[in-house]
Every structure is written in structure tokens, then in C-alpha cells.
Design a protein around this motif. Structure first.
Motif, PDB file in Angstrom:
ATOM      1  N   SER A  44       0.823  -1.212   0.000  1.00 25.79           N
ATOM      2  CA  SER A  44       0.000   0.000   0.000  1.00 25.79           C
ATOM      3  C   SER A  44       0.860   1.266   0.000  1.00 25.79           C
ATOM      4  O   SER A  44       0.390   2.341  -0.386  1.00 25.79           O
ATOM      5  CB  SER A  44      -0.953   0.000   1.196  1.00 25.79           C
ATOM      6  OG  SER A  44      -0.254   0.227   2.402  1.00 25.79           O
ATOM      7  N   LEU A  45       2.118   1.143   0.395  1.00 26.47           N
ATOM      8  CA  LEU A  45       3.038   2.284   0.384  1.00 26.47           C
ATOM      9  C   LEU A  45       3.556   2.564  -1.020  1.00 26.47           C
ATOM     10  O   LEU A  45       4.029   3.656  -1.311  1.00 26.47           O
ATOM     11  CB  LEU A  45       4.234   2.029   1.310  1.00 26.47           C
ATOM     12  CG  LEU A  45       3.906   1.797   2.777  1.00 26.47           C
ATOM     13  CD1 LEU A  45       5.168   1.440   3.544  1.00 26.47           C
ATOM     14  CD2 LEU A  45       3.226   3.018   3.367  1.00 26.47           C
ATOM     15  N   GLY A  46       3.498   1.571  -1.884  1.00 23.16           N
ATOM     16  CA  GLY A  46       3.978   1.683  -3.254  1.00 23.16           C
ATOM     17  C   GLY A  46       4.219   0.298  -3.808  1.00 23.16           C
ATOM     18  O   GLY A  46       4.619  -0.600  -3.070  1.00 23.16           O
ATOM     19  N   PRO A  47       3.943   0.119  -5.091  1.00 17.48           N
ATOM     20  CA  PRO A  47       4.084  -1.211  -5.690  1.00 17.48           C
ATOM     21  C   PRO A  47       5.526  -1.710  -5.636  1.00 17.48           C
ATOM     22  O   PRO A  47       6.471  -0.937  -5.765  1.00 17.48           O
ATOM     23  CB  PRO A  47       3.642  -1.017  -7.137  1.00 17.48           C
ATOM     24  CG  PRO A  47       3.130   0.355  -7.254  1.00 17.48           C
ATOM     25  CD  PRO A  47       3.512   1.120  -6.033  1.00 17.48           C
ATOM     26  N   THR A  48       5.660  -3.014  -5.437  1.00 13.80           N
ATOM     27  CA  THR A  48       6.993  -3.626  -5.391  1.00 13.80           C
ATOM     28  C   THR A  48       7.345  -4.308  -6.711  1.00 13.80           C
ATOM     29  O   THR A  48       8.316  -5.044  -6.788  1.00 13.80           O
ATOM     30  CB  THR A  48       7.076  -4.637  -4.227  1.00 13.80           C
ATOM     31  OG1 THR A  48       6.014  -5.584  -4.358  1.00 13.80           O
ATOM     32  CG2 THR A  48       6.990  -3.932  -2.889  1.00 13.80           C
ATOM     33  N   GLY A  49       6.564  -4.043  -7.747  1.00  7.70           N
ATOM     34  CA  GLY A  49       6.912  -4.499  -9.086  1.00  7.70           C
ATOM     35  C   GLY A  49       8.027  -3.610  -9.602  1.00  7.70           C
ATOM     36  O   GLY A  49       7.843  -2.400  -9.773  1.00  7.70           O
ATOM     37  N   VAL A  50       9.205  -4.190  -9.817  1.00  4.28           N
ATOM     38  CA  VAL A  50      10.387  -3.394 -10.137  1.00  4.28           C
ATOM     39  C   VAL A  50      10.678  -3.311 -11.631  1.00  4.28           C
ATOM     40  O   VAL A  50      11.626  -2.680 -12.041  1.00  4.28           O
ATOM     41  CB  VAL A  50      11.633  -3.916  -9.379  1.00  4.28           C
ATOM     42  CG1 VAL A  50      11.447  -3.768  -7.879  1.00  4.28           C
ATOM     43  CG2 VAL A  50      11.936  -5.363  -9.752  1.00  4.28           C
ATOM     44  N   GLY A  51       9.828  -3.963 -12.437  1.00  2.82           N
ATOM     45  CA  GLY A  51      10.024  -3.927 -13.880  1.00  2.82           C
ATOM     46  C   GLY A  51      10.555  -5.240 -14.412  1.00  2.82           C
ATOM     47  O   GLY A  51      10.991  -6.112 -13.667  1.00  2.82           O
ATOM     48  N   HIS A  52      10.450  -5.400 -15.719  1.00  6.73           N
ATOM     49  CA  HIS A  52      10.924  -6.597 -16.423  1.00  6.73           C
ATOM     50  C   HIS A  52      10.242  -7.867 -15.933  1.00  6.73           C
ATOM     51  O   HIS A  52      10.853  -8.942 -15.932  1.00  6.73           O
ATOM     52  CB  HIS A  52      12.446  -6.727 -16.340  1.00  6.73           C
ATOM     53  CG  HIS A  52      13.169  -5.530 -16.851  1.00  6.73           C
ATOM     54  ND1 HIS A  52      13.279  -5.234 -18.189  1.00  6.73           N
ATOM     55  CD2 HIS A  52      13.782  -4.514 -16.198  1.00  6.73           C
ATOM     56  CE1 HIS A  52      13.943  -4.102 -18.342  1.00  6.73           C
ATOM     57  NE2 HIS A  52      14.253  -3.640 -17.140  1.00  6.73           N
ATOM     58  N   GLY A  53       8.994  -7.740 -15.468  1.00  4.40           N
ATOM     59  CA  GLY A  53       8.242  -8.914 -15.027  1.00  4.40           C
ATOM     60  C   GLY A  53       8.607  -9.423 -13.647  1.00  4.40           C
ATOM     61  O   GLY A  53       8.290 -10.554 -13.297  1.00  4.40           O
ATOM     62  N   ILE A  54       9.252  -8.576 -12.848  1.00  3.12           N
ATOM     63  CA  ILE A  54       9.761  -8.988 -11.536  1.00  3.12           C
ATOM     64  C   ILE A  54       9.116  -8.165 -10.425  1.00  3.12           C
ATOM     65  O   ILE A  54       8.982  -6.946 -10.541  1.00  3.12           O
ATOM     66  CB  ILE A  54      11.291  -8.811 -11.474  1.00  3.12           C
ATOM     67  CG1 ILE A  54      11.955  -9.677 -12.548  1.00  3.12           C
ATOM     68  CG2 ILE A  54      11.838  -9.124 -10.091  1.00  3.12           C
ATOM     69  CD1 ILE A  54      13.375  -9.277 -12.863  1.00  3.12           C
ATOM     70  N   ALA A  55       8.742  -8.840  -9.343  1.00  2.11           N
ATOM     71  CA  ALA A  55       8.258  -8.152  -8.135  1.00  2.11           C
ATOM     72  C   ALA A  55       9.062  -8.641  -6.945  1.00  2.11           C
ATOM     73  O   ALA A  55       9.396  -9.823  -6.852  1.00  2.11           O
ATOM     74  CB  ALA A  55       6.774  -8.423  -7.918  1.00  2.11           C
ATOM     75  N   LEU A  56       9.345  -7.724  -6.035  1.00  2.00           N
ATOM     76  CA  LEU A  56      10.111  -8.031  -4.831  1.00  2.00           C
ATOM     77  C   LEU A  56       9.345  -7.563  -3.592  1.00  2.00           C
ATOM     78  O   LEU A  56       9.795  -6.658  -2.870  1.00  2.00           O
ATOM     79  CB  LEU A  56      11.497  -7.369  -4.890  1.00  2.00           C
ATOM     80  CG  LEU A  56      12.346  -7.683  -6.123  1.00  2.00           C
ATOM     81  CD1 LEU A  56      13.642  -6.874  -6.094  1.00  2.00           C
ATOM     82  CD2 LEU A  56      12.637  -9.156  -6.213  1.00  2.00           C
ATOM     83  N   PRO A  57       8.199  -8.168  -3.322  1.00  2.00           N
ATOM     84  CA  PRO A  57       7.469  -7.773  -2.117  1.00  2.00           C
ATOM     85  C   PRO A  57       8.269  -8.147  -0.873  1.00  2.00           C
ATOM     86  O   PRO A  57       8.980  -9.155  -0.869  1.00  2.00           O
ATOM     87  CB  PRO A  57       6.164  -8.567  -2.213  1.00  2.00           C
ATOM     88  CG  PRO A  57       6.462  -9.715  -3.104  1.00  2.00           C
ATOM     89  CD  PRO A  57       7.546  -9.261  -4.038  1.00  2.00           C
ATOM     90  N   HIS A  58       8.170  -7.328   0.152  1.00  2.00           N
ATOM     91  CA  HIS A  58       8.934  -7.596   1.371  1.00  2.00           C
ATOM     92  C   HIS A  58       8.219  -7.002   2.574  1.00  2.00           C
ATOM     93  O   HIS A  58       7.441  -6.064   2.443  1.00  2.00           O
ATOM     94  CB  HIS A  58      10.358  -7.041   1.255  1.00  2.00           C
ATOM     95  CG  HIS A  58      10.404  -5.608   0.834  1.00  2.00           C
ATOM     96  ND1 HIS A  58      10.255  -5.209  -0.478  1.00  2.00           N
ATOM     97  CD2 HIS A  58      10.563  -4.477   1.545  1.00  2.00           C
ATOM     98  CE1 HIS A  58      10.340  -3.896  -0.550  1.00  2.00           C
ATOM     99  NE2 HIS A  58      10.517  -3.418   0.663  1.00  2.00           N
TER     100      HIS A  58
END
Length: 154
Positions: free
Chosen positions: A52-66
Motif C-alpha cells: 500500500s506504500l507503493g508497488p513492489t513491481g520493479v520492472g521486467h516482469g519482476i516483483a520483490l514484495p517484502h
């Protein structure tokens, strides 16, 4: 620190159905609970709160939720390869098919940041991502992730 100290083989999965980020985070929590004895519901809620603070999708089909968790005893990870890419509101607006979630103790500080940086470097490597996308065997995916990046020339 290397990814083999963060990621157990049983925390690597190929997921055929993830209809939403919320459902994906629930599945990540379930696997974190099974692999690391972390409260799965708390893990899913912490991921949603962080997202909710900001998407963790970093581009190139990759997400790094933490997320940081009260009941986490050490930094741990869960990796999902999604058979169907999911909209993650990524910076490049591309759907996500590779998800590496990181869970850290509430007071982990620098250790959490180092782990996130390591995962980010690994997932930015086009060769690693190509190997991940070319394989559907969780054991192979774990090996690709934990064999580490090739040493950088000085």
C-alpha cells in the motif's frame, strides 16, 4: 550472505493460479508458514501493508514484495514463478511472472537491506531471469537462484 541462506528449496513454487495480488500474498504467506513457521496470515497482511506504500513491481516482469514480521527469527524468502503474469502496477507497467518475497524480523535493520539488495541484484541479471523463465521444476529454480551470480571481474 547468499541466497541459499535465505531461500529453502520448499519455498520455491510454480503457481498456476494467482487471480490478484491479495491472493498471491496469501499464497506467499502460506508457503512462508510451511517452510519457516512464520504466521502466514501475518505475513500476507504485512505484504499488503507494505504494498500500500507503493508497488513492489520493479520492472521486467519482476516483483520483490517484502515485509518485517514480529515472529520472524531470521531473514527468509519465498520465490514464485507465475504461469500467468499478474498486474503488479510495476514501474514499467509490465505484468509480473517472477516474484521473490522477503520476510525479515521486525528489528533486522541492515541485514534486511543487504538481503533485499542481494535479491535485487540477482533478479536484475537477465541470464538468471531467462533460466527461471525457461524452467518449471522448483528444484531447478532453487538451484538457479542459489548458485549465485558469476563473480564480477575486478
Amino acid at each position: 550472505m547468499d541466497l541459499s541462506s535465505i531461500l529453502k528449496p520448499e519455498a520455491v513454487k510454480v503457481i498456476s493460479e494467482a487471480s490478484s495480488k491479495k491472493r498471491l500474498f496469501q499464497r506467499l504467506g502460506e508457503i512462508a508458514e510451511a517452510a519457516y513457521s512464520i504466521d502466514g496470515l501475518q505475513a500476507a497482511e504485512a505484504l499488503l501493508e507494505r504494498e500500500s506504500l507503493g508497488p513492489t513491481g520493479v520492472g521486467h516482469g519482476i516483483a520483490l514484495p517484502h515485509a518485517r514480521l514480529l515472529d520472524a527469527s531470521k531473514v527468509t524468502g519465498v520465490f514464485f514463478k507465475l504461469e500467468r503474469a499478474l498486474d503488479f502496477k510495476a514501474v514499467d507497467r509490465q505484468p509480473v511472472d517472477l516474484v521473490f518475497a522477503l520476510f525479515a524480523p521486525e528489528n533486522s535493520g541492515v541485514e534486511h537491506l543487504k538481503a533485499l539488495a542481494l535479491i535485487s541484484r540477482t533478479m536484475r541479471d537477465p541470464k538468471v531471469c531467462a533460466k527461471l523463465r525457461a524452467n518449471d521444476n522448483p528444484t531447478t529454480l532453487h538451484t538457479v537462484l542459489t548458485e549465485g551470480l558469476a563473480p564480477q571481474a575486478a
